[in-house]
Enzyme design. Structure first.
Site, short mmCIF file in Angstrom:
data_model
loop_
_atom_site.label_atom_id
_atom_site.label_comp_id
_atom_site.label_asym_id
_atom_site.label_seq_id
_atom_site.Cartn_x
_atom_site.Cartn_y
_atom_site.Cartn_z
N ASP A 182 -6.22 30.13 -2.14
CA ASP A 182 -6.00 28.75 -1.30
C ASP A 182 -7.38 28.51 -0.76
O ASP A 182 -7.73 28.98 0.13
CB ASP A 182 -4.82 29.00 -0.62
CG ASP A 182 -4.60 27.78 0.40
OD1 ASP A 182 -5.28 26.74 0.28
OD2 ASP A 182 -3.58 27.96 1.28
N TRP A 219 -1.37 30.88 6.91
CA TRP A 219 -1.18 30.14 5.64
C TRP A 219 -0.99 31.24 4.63
O TRP A 219 -0.12 31.12 3.92
CB TRP A 219 -2.32 29.38 5.44
CG TRP A 219 -2.33 28.14 6.29
CD1 TRP A 219 -3.09 27.49 7.23
CD2 TRP A 219 -1.34 26.87 6.25
NE1 TRP A 219 -2.61 26.36 8.03
CE2 TRP A 219 -1.82 26.01 7.43
CE3 TRP A 219 -0.26 26.87 5.60
CZ2 TRP A 219 -0.96 24.97 7.26
CZ3 TRP A 219 0.86 25.66 5.91
CH2 TRP A 219 0.33 24.96 6.69
N LYS A 224 -8.80 17.78 3.87
CA LYS A 224 -9.70 18.28 4.70
C LYS A 224 -11.18 17.97 4.45
O LYS A 224 -11.90 17.48 5.08
CB LYS A 224 -9.47 19.87 4.90
CG LYS A 224 -8.05 20.07 5.34
CD LYS A 224 -7.71 21.71 5.25
CE LYS A 224 -6.25 22.16 5.64
NZ LYS A 224 -5.67 21.66 7.09
#
Length: 360
Positions: free
Chosen positions: A173, A101, A197
């Protein structure tokens, strides 16, 4: 009936109590005789929903008043471009690369013509199994910001200690470990996280941004401007109303469980139970550097792809769902987000013990 445990990395398990409340209110929200999905986003009913969700998040994460909270669309992936477009036009940005990511965020920023991108540290050489070391001298105080991915969902690598450099704006992030950590919001200039999530269903992304970073920029479309989104209360257009409603319910559930502090405690308890077994196992391994292991995403494997495939199939049949590792790394992965029950980890460990005994 077989008990099902959902180990999906996202969209992920939601608290049963939240699903039951949403079910009960599905046809008639708060006496309106309408579903939340039917409410106008300009109505007083929905304005109350989004305002309560924001206040609950502020309370749980101890977000100071000089930070704005935005409820945006496009997922965390859109933020890979939106953050540099808003915060770094004509400037340099720096990244610490800890995995898939972080790599995607770097590539997205490199597409922008008016920013300069520098990767100051990477753990690619060790297969992204650690947080790379980097010296303070590598951090440029003149850069617009330093970007980190606090938890790599795919590789299971996390920052347990947040780097802090005087005068340097930190952007994070936090998609896969928001509300499952002990971080201090004031250590960051901006935090973003997809909701699917730890916070709710897919469809909404949370952005927490310090007010001094909000800049009016007429070259940006209103939809992509943090300043405009903040000024309009995240309602430039129709927001993802039902997803925001669900986030609000999840946040109420988190508060009832004891807040972020309790979530962090439970995250460590769940993860350590699984790590303890893996570390003494002769069959299963986790290759992440111990001090950088994630509490929310735990990859493991047997070093035999055929045996991994057998394990995934047998686990699925036994009710342990979504354990297949990401296609880029293979193996298995157990995602243990805030709503995941400790009983599910205990049951998985017992299943792994039996599988090891049968396949040793």
């Amino acid at each position: 009936m077989t008990t099902v445990y959902n180990f999906s990395a996202g969209p992920a398990v939601l608290p049963k109590a939240v699903l039951e409340q949403a079910q009960a209110e599905l046809l008639n929200y708060n006496g309106t005789d309408m579903s939340v999905m039917e409410l106008s986003h300009r109505s007083s009913s929905f304005v109350d929903i989004i305002e309560r969700a924001e206040q609950q998040l502020r309370d749980l994460m101890h977000i100071p008043d000089h930070y704005k909270v935005l409820f945006l669309q496009g997922g965390a992936t859109q933020q890979f471009s939106m953050v540099p477009a808003n915060l770094a036009k004509g400037q340099k940005i720096q990244y610490v690369n800890t995995g898939s990511w972080a790599t995607k965020a770097i590539k997205a920023a490199q597409v922008l013509e008016d920013v300069s991108v520098e990767e100051i540290a990477s753990s690619k050489a060790d297969g992204y199994t650690s947080v790379p070391d980097f010296a303070a001298e590598a951090v440029d105080p003149e850069a617009a910001y330093l970007h980190i991915t606090t938890n790599e969902t795919i590789g299971g690598v996390t920052f347990h200690e947040i780097p802090n450099f005087d005068g340097v704006t930190l952007v994070a992030d936090m998609s896969s470990n928001i509300l499952a950590n002990d971080y201090n919001v004031e250590d960051f200039g901006l935090i973003y996280a997809g909701a699917q999530k730890n916070l709710g269903p897919s469809g909404v992304t949370i952005v927490i941004v310090r007010e001094d970073l909000l800049k009016e920029d007429t070259s940006l479309p209103d939809f992509f401007s943090y300043a405009t989104q903040a000024d309009k209360g995240s309602m430039i257009n129709t927001p993802p109303t039902f997803a925001i409603y669900m986030v609000g319910l999840v946040l109420e559930w988190v508060a009832a469980q004891g807040g972020q502090e309790a979530m962090y405690k439970h995250a460590k308890e769940r993860a350590n139970l699984l790590y303890d077994y893996i570390d003494q196992s002769d069959l299963f391994v986790n290759n992440v550097k111990v001090e950088n292991r994630s509490y929310t995403n735990i990859p493991f494997l047997t070093n035999d792809p055929g045996l991994d495939k057998k394990f995934i199939a047998e686990a699925d049949a036994a009710g342990f769902k979504q354990l297949k590792g990401h296609r880029s790394v293979g193996g298995m992965r157990a995602s243990l987000y805030n709503a995941f029950p400790l009983e599910g980890v205990k049951a998985l460990v017992e299943f792994m013990k039996a599988f090891e005994e049968e396949n040793k």
